[in-house]
Design an enzyme around this catalytic site. Sequence first.
Site, PDB file in Angstrom:
ATOM      1  N   CYS A   2      -7.223 -22.880  31.536  1.00 30.75           N
ATOM      2  CA  CYS A   2      -6.540 -23.878  32.347  1.00 30.75           C
ATOM      3  C   CYS A   2      -7.152 -25.238  32.007  1.00 30.75           C
ATOM      4  O   CYS A   2      -8.140 -25.314  31.286  1.00 30.75           O
ATOM      5  CB  CYS A   2      -6.769 -23.615  33.825  1.00 30.75           C
ATOM      6  SG  CYS A   2      -6.462 -21.913  34.294  1.00 30.75           S
ATOM      7  N   TRP A  74      -3.062 -21.618  33.586  1.00 28.11           N
ATOM      8  CA  TRP A  74      -2.551 -20.504  32.776  1.00 28.11           C
ATOM      9  C   TRP A  74      -2.998 -19.257  33.516  1.00 28.11           C
ATOM     10  O   TRP A  74      -4.181 -18.948  33.578  1.00 28.11           O
ATOM     11  CB  TRP A  74      -3.140 -20.563  31.359  1.00 28.11           C
ATOM     12  CG  TRP A  74      -2.573 -19.544  30.431  1.00 28.11           C
ATOM     13  CD1 TRP A  74      -1.325 -19.571  29.858  1.00 28.11           C
ATOM     14  CD2 TRP A  74      -3.212 -18.364  29.943  1.00 28.11           C
ATOM     15  NE1 TRP A  74      -1.157 -18.469  29.052  1.00 28.11           N
ATOM     16  CE2 TRP A  74      -2.296 -17.711  29.087  1.00 28.11           C
ATOM     17  CE3 TRP A  74      -4.456 -17.778  30.147  1.00 28.11           C
ATOM     18  CZ2 TRP A  74      -2.586 -16.521  28.431  1.00 28.11           C
ATOM     19  CZ3 TRP A  74      -4.756 -16.593  29.496  1.00 28.11           C
ATOM     20  CH2 TRP A  74      -3.831 -15.977  28.647  1.00 28.11           C
ATOM     21  N   ASN A 100     -11.463 -23.047  36.328  1.00 25.40           N
ATOM     22  CA  ASN A 100     -10.998 -22.470  35.064  1.00 25.40           C
ATOM     23  C   ASN A 100     -11.967 -21.340  34.746  1.00 25.40           C
ATOM     24  O   ASN A 100     -13.164 -21.557  34.740  1.00 25.40           O
ATOM     25  CB  ASN A 100     -11.036 -23.570  33.990  1.00 25.40           C
ATOM     26  CG  ASN A 100     -10.608 -23.067  32.635  1.00 25.40           C
ATOM     27  OD1 ASN A 100     -10.066 -21.969  32.507  1.00 25.40           O
ATOM     28  ND2 ASN A 100     -10.836 -23.878  31.617  1.00 25.40           N
ATOM     29  N   HIS A 502       6.461  -0.331  -0.200  1.00 26.04           N
ATOM     30  CA  HIS A 502       5.795   0.792   0.463  1.00 26.04           C
ATOM     31  C   HIS A 502       6.254   0.929   1.913  1.00 26.04           C
ATOM     32  O   HIS A 502       5.580   1.555   2.721  1.00 26.04           O
ATOM     33  CB  HIS A 502       4.272   0.604   0.394  1.00 26.04           C
ATOM     34  CG  HIS A 502       3.764   0.574  -1.011  1.00 26.04           C
ATOM     35  ND1 HIS A 502       3.682   1.705  -1.792  1.00 26.04           N
ATOM     36  CD2 HIS A 502       3.376  -0.457  -1.803  1.00 26.04           C
ATOM     37  CE1 HIS A 502       3.238   1.373  -2.988  1.00 26.04           C
ATOM     38  NE2 HIS A 502       3.054   0.061  -3.022  1.00 26.04           N
ATOM     39  N   LYS A 601      -3.158 -22.988  24.444  1.00 24.06           N
ATOM     40  CA  LYS A 601      -3.720 -23.505  23.191  1.00 24.06           C
ATOM     41  C   LYS A 601      -5.015 -22.797  22.795  1.00 24.06           C
ATOM     42  O   LYS A 601      -5.204 -22.450  21.642  1.00 24.06           O
ATOM     43  CB  LYS A 601      -3.966 -25.003  23.339  1.00 24.06           C
ATOM     44  CG  LYS A 601      -4.587 -25.666  22.130  1.00 24.06           C
ATOM     45  CD  LYS A 601      -3.575 -25.853  21.037  1.00 24.06           C
ATOM     46  CE  LYS A 601      -4.156 -26.528  19.823  1.00 24.06           C
ATOM     47  NZ  LYS A 601      -3.341 -26.237  18.632  1.00 24.06           N
TER      48      LYS A 601
HETATM   49  O1  M6R Z   1      -8.839 -22.610  18.929  1.00 26.26           O
HETATM   50  P1  M6R Z   1      -8.817 -21.509  17.927  1.00 26.26           P
HETATM   51  O2  M6R Z   1      -8.616 -22.002  16.532  1.00 26.26           O
HETATM   52  O3  M6R Z   1     -10.011 -20.613  18.025  1.00 26.26           O
HETATM   53  O4  M6R Z   1      -7.550 -20.634  18.293  1.00 26.26           O
HETATM   54  C1  M6R Z   1      -7.266 -19.456  17.605  1.00 26.26           C
HETATM   55  C2  M6R Z   1      -5.881 -18.967  17.912  1.00 26.26           C
HETATM   56  O5  M6R Z   1      -5.742 -18.713  19.281  1.00 26.26           O
HETATM   57  C3  M6R Z   1      -4.821 -19.975  17.471  1.00 26.26           C
HETATM   58  O6  M6R Z   1      -4.908 -20.267  16.122  1.00 26.26           O
HETATM   59  C4  M6R Z   1      -3.414 -19.425  17.781  1.00 26.26           C
HETATM   60  O7  M6R Z   1      -3.125 -18.359  16.951  1.00 26.26           O
HETATM   61  C5  M6R Z   1      -2.396 -20.560  17.644  1.00 26.26           C
HETATM   62  N1  M6R Z   1      -1.441 -20.465  18.704  1.00 26.26           N
HETATM   63  C6  M6R Z   1      -1.679 -20.534  16.352  1.00 26.26           C
HETATM   64  O8  M6R Z   1      -0.701 -21.484  16.223  1.00 26.26           O
END
Ligand code: M6R
Length: 606
Positions: A2, A74, A100, A502, A601
């Site tokens: 969050c 979230w 959070n 495959h 995110k």
């Molecule tokens: O902040 P991070 O790079 O550790 O996050 C990793 C993944 O959660 C992140 O790349 C996720 O797959 C994205 N939504 C991809 O666009």
Amino acid sequence: MCGIVGYIGDKQATPILLKGLRRLEYRGYDSAGIAIMQPDGIFRERSVGKIEKLVGKLQGQTPEGTVGIAHTRWATHGGVTEANAHPHTAADGDLVLAHNGIIENYRELKKELGDVKYKSETDSEVLAHLIASFYEGDLRKAVMKALARVRGTYGLVVMHRKEPEKIIAARLGSPLVIGIGDHEHYIASDPTPMLAYTKRVTFLDDGEVAEVTKDNVQTFNLKDKAITKHIEEIEWNDEQAQKQGFAHFMLKEIFDQPTVFEDAIRGRVEAEEGTAHLGGINLTEKEMRNIKRVMLIACGTASYAAMVGKYAFERLAELPCEVDVASEFRYRDPILDEQTLVFVISQSGETADTLAALREAKRKGAKVRGIINVIGSTIAREAHGGTYIHAGPELAVASTKAYTNMVAILLLYALQFGRLRRVTVATGQRIVNALLAIPEKMQTILKQNDAIEAIADTYTRYQDMLFLGRGVNFPVALEGSLKLKEIAYVHSEAYPGGEMKHGPIALLSEDFPVVAIVTKNQLYDKMRSNIEEIRARKAKTFLIATEGDADIAELANDIIYVPNTMELLEPLLNTIPLQLFAYHMAVKLGKDVDRPRNLAKSVTVE
Ligand code: M6R
């Protein structure tokens, strides 16, 4: 995860908090809420949905007050309802809290608290009541007593009506940054809400509690010992965190790539020596020569960047390299020792699985370095060293420019190791020159945005797609497929070209198009044969090919040409048309590009 924002100073808090929430919306957007300290009590408003819903509920009013906290959620514990939205109250509305993280022992605490009337299903509300139960006129002390009873994680801001000129902030496992202004302080989950006001920040560490007034920040550990904190300057600026005329953050961030790529490599490559210098490696040349194995650990898009890195470490440095998805890493008894160099790769620097992997790798004695975007983030601080990727704020949930810059940094590390082992000056120079030419080549691809949009228009009717690539372009296929899934909600799978026969070839038909990367490299002929096999099954093809390759057009329904570069560097270019393809598909299908459903995110829960 969050987003939390807090403000205390002389300005009106509401506009600052709402603007801050918009910046943090990428962290969660199920519901939002705000609480403002007022002379006759604490004003609170909450709403299900995005920040604009909350703004709508305020009906143009700006609740008056210069101290306040806000939250964008979230959902973890408790559904997406207004009652579950933060801030939560206790003590008949005298205490408000935004949280959070996860309070793991909330059921236990609930039992102990006895006869309390809960208004939500959240673990956070239990924490609010727990703090209220300890309150005897000193909010910080009450928070500390409560936190001593808590198992779990928290980033926390709390206010109490009886101490109206104070916000208490605490952190364990969920980031909090305090921005230092002129007779004012900002608190937030990351620095973006405060960039317009101050660049001077201090990051709370795990187990710290801060008492924040407009003129002072006092920080304590959970044993009530005062701690001196360092003030850091943030390099990011407010402009970088805005759409700058683009329809979405994602599109803006795709177009940022040439510039931020330059930021990533600037001052880190040496053209004459044909090498890279990344100080964050924190190893002497002797120690670097002693490394016998490299492990790259990450989640999602970052793990696809890692897969590109594996090719680079093995080819340039002849170092065995493994890639692990962070959520699997610590459950498979990985064998690590001090001759293993582990890189944890993360845009946010807060991903729970990646952080847990980092801690496990450290525990097992490996040397751990971070490749991180968000400055001061937990992973950046806990690693033994590492490198910031300098992508600037990435606010769209779908990662784009961070991926490119992760690949860039991995290439630089591989080159740095390679030059110590087997790469000659001449080869090193060729690589450095090829890297320096990348931004202009990226521009050439971005200029084809309209053409890619037109192509996307003809694919919106398909429910499923296959992405194919070989060698370094297999991770590119994976990344293209992930982008399409997460923002356009179109099912797609990604396979190495050679694997198609495959199994997945059984799926192909006129209704199952294939996106294939078939650039001119050592696997070109093999990939071309795979595309012939696709055409024989009447599936439509969208090809990413190298400029000047007129022949391949006969196998394409649609084609985008990218400039030629060294094979190892191809992902830096070939991913861009796929990012744009997913973006335009999502827009045409009417999806919320920057805030795709169910996602956040950075995933700060396991
Ligand atoms: O902040 P991070 O790079 O550790 O996050 C990793 C993944 O959660 C992140 O790349 C996720 O797959 C994205 N939504 C991809 O666009």
